[in-house]
Motif scaffolding. Structure first.
Motif, PDB file in Angstrom:
ATOM      1  N   UNK A 135      45.095  37.472  46.022  1.00  0.00           N
ATOM      2  CA  UNK A 135      45.148  38.284  44.804  1.00  0.00           C
ATOM      3  C   UNK A 135      46.086  37.692  43.759  1.00  0.00           C
ATOM      4  N   UNK A 136      47.259  37.247  44.178  1.00  0.00           N
ATOM      5  CA  UNK A 136      48.257  36.776  43.220  1.00  0.00           C
ATOM      6  C   UNK A 136      47.751  35.608  42.388  1.00  0.00           C
ATOM      7  N   UNK A 137      47.006  34.701  43.000  1.00  0.00           N
ATOM      8  CA  UNK A 137      46.522  33.504  42.289  1.00  0.00           C
ATOM      9  C   UNK A 137      45.129  33.689  41.711  1.00  0.00           C
ATOM     10  N   UNK A 138      44.496  34.796  42.030  1.00  0.00           N
ATOM     11  CA  UNK A 138      43.155  35.034  41.514  1.00  0.00           C
ATOM     12  C   UNK A 138      43.195  35.245  39.996  1.00  0.00           C
ATOM     13  N   UNK A 139      42.189  34.738  39.303  1.00  0.00           N
ATOM     14  CA  UNK A 139      42.141  34.876  37.849  1.00  0.00           C
ATOM     15  C   UNK A 139      40.741  35.259  37.404  1.00  0.00           C
ATOM     16  N   UNK A 140      40.666  35.854  36.233  1.00  0.00           N
ATOM     17  CA  UNK A 140      39.365  36.190  35.662  1.00  0.00           C
ATOM     18  C   UNK A 140      38.554  34.915  35.439  1.00  0.00           C
ATOM     19  N   UNK A 141      39.237  33.846  35.039  1.00  0.00           N
ATOM     20  CA  UNK A 141      38.538  32.571  34.819  1.00  0.00           C
ATOM     21  C   UNK A 141      37.885  32.071  36.106  1.00  0.00           C
ATOM     22  N   UNK A 142      38.651  32.144  37.210  1.00  0.00           N
ATOM     23  CA  UNK A 142      38.105  31.690  38.488  1.00  0.00           C
ATOM     24  C   UNK A 142      36.949  32.544  38.955  1.00  0.00           C
ATOM     25  N   UNK A 143      37.045  33.850  38.760  1.00  0.00           N
ATOM     26  CA  UNK A 143      35.956  34.752  39.138  1.00  0.00           C
ATOM     27  C   UNK A 143      34.710  34.443  38.326  1.00  0.00           C
ATOM     28  N   UNK A 144      34.884  34.294  37.016  1.00  0.00           N
ATOM     29  CA  UNK A 144      33.746  34.014  36.146  1.00  0.00           C
ATOM     30  C   UNK A 144      33.080  32.692  36.510  1.00  0.00           C
ATOM     31  N   UNK A 145      33.899  31.684  36.780  1.00  0.00           N
ATOM     32  CA  UNK A 145      33.357  30.381  37.150  1.00  0.00           C
ATOM     33  C   UNK A 145      32.564  30.468  38.450  1.00  0.00           C
ATOM     34  N   UNK A 146      33.102  31.189  39.417  1.00  0.00           N
ATOM     35  CA  UNK A 146      32.429  31.315  40.702  1.00  0.00           C
ATOM     36  C   UNK A 146      31.132  32.121  40.578  1.00  0.00           C
ATOM     37  N   UNK A 147      31.116  33.106  39.658  1.00  0.00           N
ATOM     38  CA  UNK A 147      29.930  33.945  39.464  1.00  0.00           C
ATOM     39  C   UNK A 147      28.896  33.286  38.561  1.00  0.00           C
ATOM     40  N   UNK A 148      29.290  32.200  37.895  1.00  0.00           N
ATOM     41  CA  UNK A 148      28.368  31.521  36.988  1.00  0.00           C
ATOM     42  C   UNK A 148      28.160  32.261  35.680  1.00  0.00           C
ATOM     43  N   UNK A 149      29.220  32.968  35.227  1.00  0.00           N
ATOM     44  CA  UNK A 149      29.126  33.709  33.969  1.00  0.00           C
ATOM     45  C   UNK A 149      30.342  33.372  33.122  1.00  0.00           C
ATOM     46  N   UNK A 150      30.330  33.855  31.879  1.00  0.00           N
ATOM     47  CA  UNK A 150      31.485  33.679  31.025  1.00  0.00           C
ATOM     48  C   UNK A 150      32.516  34.771  31.261  1.00  0.00           C
ATOM     49  N   UNK A 151      33.758  34.536  30.812  1.00  0.00           N
ATOM     50  CA  UNK A 151      34.808  35.546  30.977  1.00  0.00           C
ATOM     51  C   UNK A 151      34.445  36.848  30.285  1.00  0.00           C
ATOM     52  N   UNK A 152      33.711  36.741  29.163  1.00  0.00           N
ATOM     53  CA  UNK A 152      33.326  37.943  28.419  1.00  0.00           C
ATOM     54  C   UNK A 152      32.514  38.890  29.282  1.00  0.00           C
ATOM     55  N   UNK A 153      31.656  38.335  30.134  1.00  0.00           N
ATOM     56  CA  UNK A 153      30.827  39.173  31.008  1.00  0.00           C
ATOM     57  C   UNK A 153      31.689  39.984  31.958  1.00  0.00           C
ATOM     58  N   UNK A 154      32.800  39.408  32.381  1.00  0.00           N
ATOM     59  CA  UNK A 154      33.707  40.125  33.278  1.00  0.00           C
ATOM     60  C   UNK A 154      34.455  41.202  32.506  1.00  0.00           C
ATOM     61  N   UNK A 155      35.004  40.842  31.348  1.00  0.00           N
ATOM     62  CA  UNK A 155      35.797  41.792  30.577  1.00  0.00           C
ATOM     63  C   UNK A 155      34.965  42.932  29.998  1.00  0.00           C
ATOM     64  N   UNK A 156      33.667  42.730  29.846  1.00  0.00           N
ATOM     65  CA  UNK A 156      32.808  43.820  29.391  1.00  0.00           C
ATOM     66  C   UNK A 156      32.682  44.904  30.452  1.00  0.00           C
ATOM     67  N   UNK A 157      32.955  44.555  31.703  1.00  0.00           N
ATOM     68  CA  UNK A 157      32.821  45.505  32.816  1.00  0.00           C
ATOM     69  C   UNK A 157      34.164  46.043  33.299  1.00  0.00           C
ATOM     70  N   UNK A 158      35.185  45.180  33.290  1.00  0.00           N
ATOM     71  CA  UNK A 158      36.514  45.571  33.759  1.00  0.00           C
ATOM     72  C   UNK A 158      37.548  45.010  32.806  1.00  0.00           C
ATOM     73  N   UNK A 159      38.572  45.810  32.512  1.00  0.00           N
ATOM     74  CA  UNK A 159      39.524  45.358  31.492  1.00  0.00           C
ATOM     75  C   UNK A 159      40.635  44.472  32.037  1.00  0.00           C
ATOM     76  N   UNK A 160      40.750  44.367  33.365  1.00  0.00           N
ATOM     77  CA  UNK A 160      41.797  43.515  33.921  1.00  0.00           C
ATOM     78  C   UNK A 160      41.430  43.119  35.342  1.00  0.00           C
ATOM     79  N   UNK A 161      42.168  42.163  35.869  1.00  0.00           N
ATOM     80  CA  UNK A 161      41.980  41.739  37.258  1.00  0.00           C
ATOM     81  C   UNK A 161      42.245  42.897  38.206  1.00  0.00           C
ATOM     82  N   UNK A 162      43.262  43.672  37.934  1.00  0.00           N
ATOM     83  CA  UNK A 162      43.603  44.802  38.797  1.00  0.00           C
ATOM     84  C   UNK A 162      42.462  45.806  38.860  1.00  0.00           C
ATOM     85  N   UNK A 163      41.913  46.183  37.708  1.00  0.00           N
ATOM     86  CA  UNK A 163      40.829  47.167  37.692  1.00  0.00           C
ATOM     87  C   UNK A 163      39.577  46.623  38.380  1.00  0.00           C
ATOM     88  N   UNK A 164      39.345  45.344  38.254  1.00  0.00           N
ATOM     89  CA  UNK A 164      38.189  44.733  38.928  1.00  0.00           C
ATOM     90  C   UNK A 164      38.355  44.815  40.443  1.00  0.00           C
TER      91      UNK A 164
END
Length: 207
Positions: free
Chosen positions: A43-72
């Motif tokens: 969790x500590x090293x996890x980032x929205x950028x890493x999640x987006x890259x692994x999911x094959x989407x842009x960061x915007x797609x993540x932030x449109x659904x969750x406002x932070x790493x914690x909420x995700x």
């Protein structure tokens, strides 16, 4: 004087855009990426950028659904609680418990779960929101199934209806979580699940 004014044209309605459209396949890809990223870096090293890259989407797609790493992470962990486990119905308390233990043991020892749960437990000690979500995810799904097993055993006359329900639930759920999550035993002893089901059934009958 005749005019050739045209009738007003009806414009075709456009599909809603932006936050109004959230493709479910993208959402599920992001959720799956969260589990993979948690297992890989914690969790500590996890980032929205890493999640987006692994999911094959842009960061915007993540932030449109969750406002932070914690909420995700809270959303993904909380979702575990509503998935539930299949409620066994073998006609006997001991074999119901044995099936429950087999399913739970496989789930807890899955390589992803075995990495994620201890890491989130460590974070839960520092973050009350994660602690609450973890408690709900680990407790609610297991408790609903265990309660069904107890209700069925009461209906068959195997156990007393007036037994201490909370203690019975602790007896059912405690041992596997102790081995898999707390001490993280790499392998269960041969015959452990059968012996555990037998001992737990007898203990519950004695309540």
């Amino acid at each position: 004087m005749t005019t050739n004014a045209e009738e007003p044209r009806t414009r075709p309605r456009r599909a809603p855009a932006g936050a109004a459209v959230l493709r479910e396949d993208v959402t599920e890809a992001i959720r799956a990426a969260v589990f993979e990223e948690l297992a890989a870096v914690g969790y500590a090293r996890m980032s929205i950028e890493g999640i987006a890259r692994r999911a094959g989407v842009g960061k915007t797609a993540v932030y449109r659904r969750w406002r932070s790493k914690l909420h995700l992470v809270l959303d993904v962990v909380s979702a575990l609680a509503v998935q539930g486990l299949p409620a066994p119905d073998t006609g006997l308390l001991e074999t119901d418990l044995r099936l429950l233990y087999e399913v739970t043991s496989r789930a807890l020892r899955h390589p992803v779960a075995s990495q994620i749960i201890p890491d989130l437990q460590a974070e839960a000690a520092r973050n009350p929101e994660i602690a609450e979500a973890m408690q709900k995810a680990l407790r609610d799904g297991q408790e609903s199934v265990a309660s069904s097993i107890l209700a069925a055993a009461v209906g068959r006359g195997e156990i007393r209806a007036e037994l201490d329900r909370d203690l019975a639930l602790d007896l059912i759920s405690g041992p596997l979580y102790w081995r898999a999550v707390v001490i993280r035993s790499p392998k269960l002893p041969k015959g452990y699940l059968g012996a555990l089901a037998r001992a737990t059934a007898e203990a519950i009958k004695a309540l």
